[in-house]
Design an enzyme around this catalytic site. Structure first.
Site, short mmCIF file in Angstrom:
data_model
loop_
_atom_site.label_atom_id
_atom_site.label_comp_id
_atom_site.label_asym_id
_atom_site.label_seq_id
_atom_site.Cartn_x
_atom_site.Cartn_y
_atom_site.Cartn_z
N ASP A 11 2.17 -7.85 -9.01
CA ASP A 11 0.72 -7.95 -8.88
C ASP A 11 0.42 -9.40 -8.53
O ASP A 11 0.82 -10.31 -9.26
CB ASP A 11 0.02 -7.58 -10.19
CG ASP A 11 0.11 -6.08 -10.48
OD1 ASP A 11 0.19 -5.30 -9.52
OD2 ASP A 11 0.10 -5.72 -11.67
N ASP A 130 -5.55 4.93 -9.79
CA ASP A 130 -5.62 4.38 -11.14
C ASP A 130 -6.39 5.41 -11.96
O ASP A 130 -7.56 5.69 -11.68
CB ASP A 130 -6.35 3.03 -11.14
CG ASP A 130 -5.55 1.96 -10.40
OD1 ASP A 130 -4.31 2.08 -10.37
OD2 ASP A 130 -6.17 1.04 -9.84
#
Lengths: 250, 193
Positions: A11, A130
């Protein structure tokens, strides 16, 4: 035999690797280029790179960083974060990405999936979801997990496949960063609904969590970040463990 | 000089990166003269067969590829384009290899994505690794049926051609440029032909 894949994920924010818990409390996890090289050496089957920078200004560092990493690794490379158009995807592919992961933009404009798939092929398009269990239903969140769309995760998965996705990346927000194991039930439900590969993400805390994922679900791959970044487990050790448990691993 | 053929949306950058890592200079080009005069030619490819064939035809590359006499390597879609025909868009391809390209049957997980094992390897592409059963990286929904030019087999749902070779034409369904150290050996075998 087709092997189950282990995918470390970087990330990226402002050019650095970060990792949080339930998408919050980000902390620095190091230099992405060094981590990418290290994971390739350890036997990673693929590398994922998600840009979570919030602004266009911060995103300017992205393309050179993707180029830099792509030059150094000899495994498949998936890049996501802030991709809103075929042009964005084309720029990243030119920079060395093999697959493009799209999330919020695909929810806002589902045709984007079809547009990228028809230019670069479905194998190039990863649709990332998500998801969070909300009032008894798994719902899809966007904008880095800050906005609930109210969409049912299973319906959106099937729609993404129909529109041309070549793979689904399923992240359970409630499990992310907790190290309590993957969201097995919803992973199995979605893997049973679609006929494209499903990558499970969120919650990996030890070797047994990966074993459970591959024994109890049809997930094609496991994606993890923190457990690798903070050297709690090396990919090399994990793969030896899984091979020993008769899971097909490279 | 090695020419990497540029058309439509190939992963030419990834192939060039791999050659650079191995110490080989290459040029990404759609110029037919450059392709004809190159020491070796690589036809990479991701994307759709019909669109790719149209691009090759428009650029005049489709006409010259069958006439090339230097070593040529097709990768992934590149392999499929070197076959006789493809059911993707129901098109005729370049016809170097006498086999048809079909879609994997529905009801299974497609694309075939990930690392899978090479078997029955033979020929120069696999020099020094014939006896191994290495895993290499695949990502494809269409496959070439086994035929007389098949030099490696892979099993996914059914056995298919993981690599083909006929005369100076070589092709891999997998991505050697993304297949870690084993892929580098295979690429190097081609580059040193």
């Amino acid at each position: 035999m087709l092997k189950k894949r282990i995918i470390p994920c970087l990330d990226i924010k402002n050019g650095r690797t970060v990792k949080g818990v339930n998408f919050l409390q980000l902390r620095d996890a190091g230099d992405p280029v060094k981590l990418a090289e290290e994971y390739t050496r350890q036997g990673a089957d693929e590398l994922a790179f998600l840009d979570i920078s919030a602004t266009t200004e911060q995103r300017k560092t992205l393309i050179p960083l993707v180029e830099h990493i792509a030059r150094r690794i000899n495994i498949p490379f998936t890049v996501g974060g802030g991709i809103n158009s075929v042009e964005d995807a084309a720029n990243l592919i030119r920079a060395g990405a093999d697959k493009i992961s799209i999330n919020s933009a695909a929810v806002r404009r589902p045709d984007l999936i079809t547009e990228i798939a028809s230019r670069f092929g479905s194998q190039c398009v990863v649709v990332a979801l998500d998801i969070r269990l909300t009032k008894g239903q798994w719902e899809v969140y966007i904008d880095g997990g800050t906005k609930n769309t109210g969409y049912n995760a299973m319906h959106w998965s099937m729609q993404a496949e129909r529109l041309g996705a070549g793979e689904l990346l399923l992240t359970s927000m409630g499990h992310d960063g907790t190290k309590n194991g993957f969201a097995l039930e919803i992973t199995e439900q979605i893997a049973g609904l679609v006929s494209i590969p499903v990558i499970a993400s969120g919650g990996a805390g030890n070797t047994i969590h990966f074993q459970e994922l591959f024994e109890k679900t049809n997930a094609s791959a496991a994606l993890a970040a923190g457990i690798f970044h903070f050297r709690e487990l090396s990919i090399y050790e994990l793969k030896i463990f899984l091979k020993d448990k008769q899971i097909p691993i490279r | 000089m090695i020419a990497i053929v540029q058309y439509n949306a190939g992963n030419t950058g990834s192939v060039q990166n791999a050659l650079t890592r191995l110490g080989y200079e290459s040029i990404i080009t759609d110029d037919t003269d450059t392709i004809c005069s190159a020491d070796k030619v690589i036809l990479p490819g991701v994307g759709q067969a019909r669109a790719a064939m149209q691009q090759l035809q428009q650029k005049g590359i489709a006409d010259i590829i069958p006439t090339l006499t230097q070593p040529v390597l097709g990768i992934c879609l590149g392999l499929q384009l070197l076959c006789k025909s493809s059911s993707e868009g129901r098109i005729n391809c370049l016809g170097i290899f006498d086999c048809a390209v079909k879609r994997f049957p529905t009801g299974q997980i497609v694309p075939h994505t990930g690392w899978n094992t090479l078997e029955e390897m033979k020929g120069l592409l696999f020099s020094s690794i014939e006896r191994l059963k290495p895993d290499v990286y695949f990502v494809h929904s269409y496959y070439a049926q086994p035929c007389s030019a098949t030099v490696a087999i892979c099993n996914y749902i059914l056995p298919f051609s993981a690599a083909l070779q006929k005369d100076n034409f070589y092709a891999t369904q997998f991505h050697p440029e993304k297949s870690s150290g084993i892929g580098e050996i295979i690429l190097k075998n081609f580059l040193t032909l």
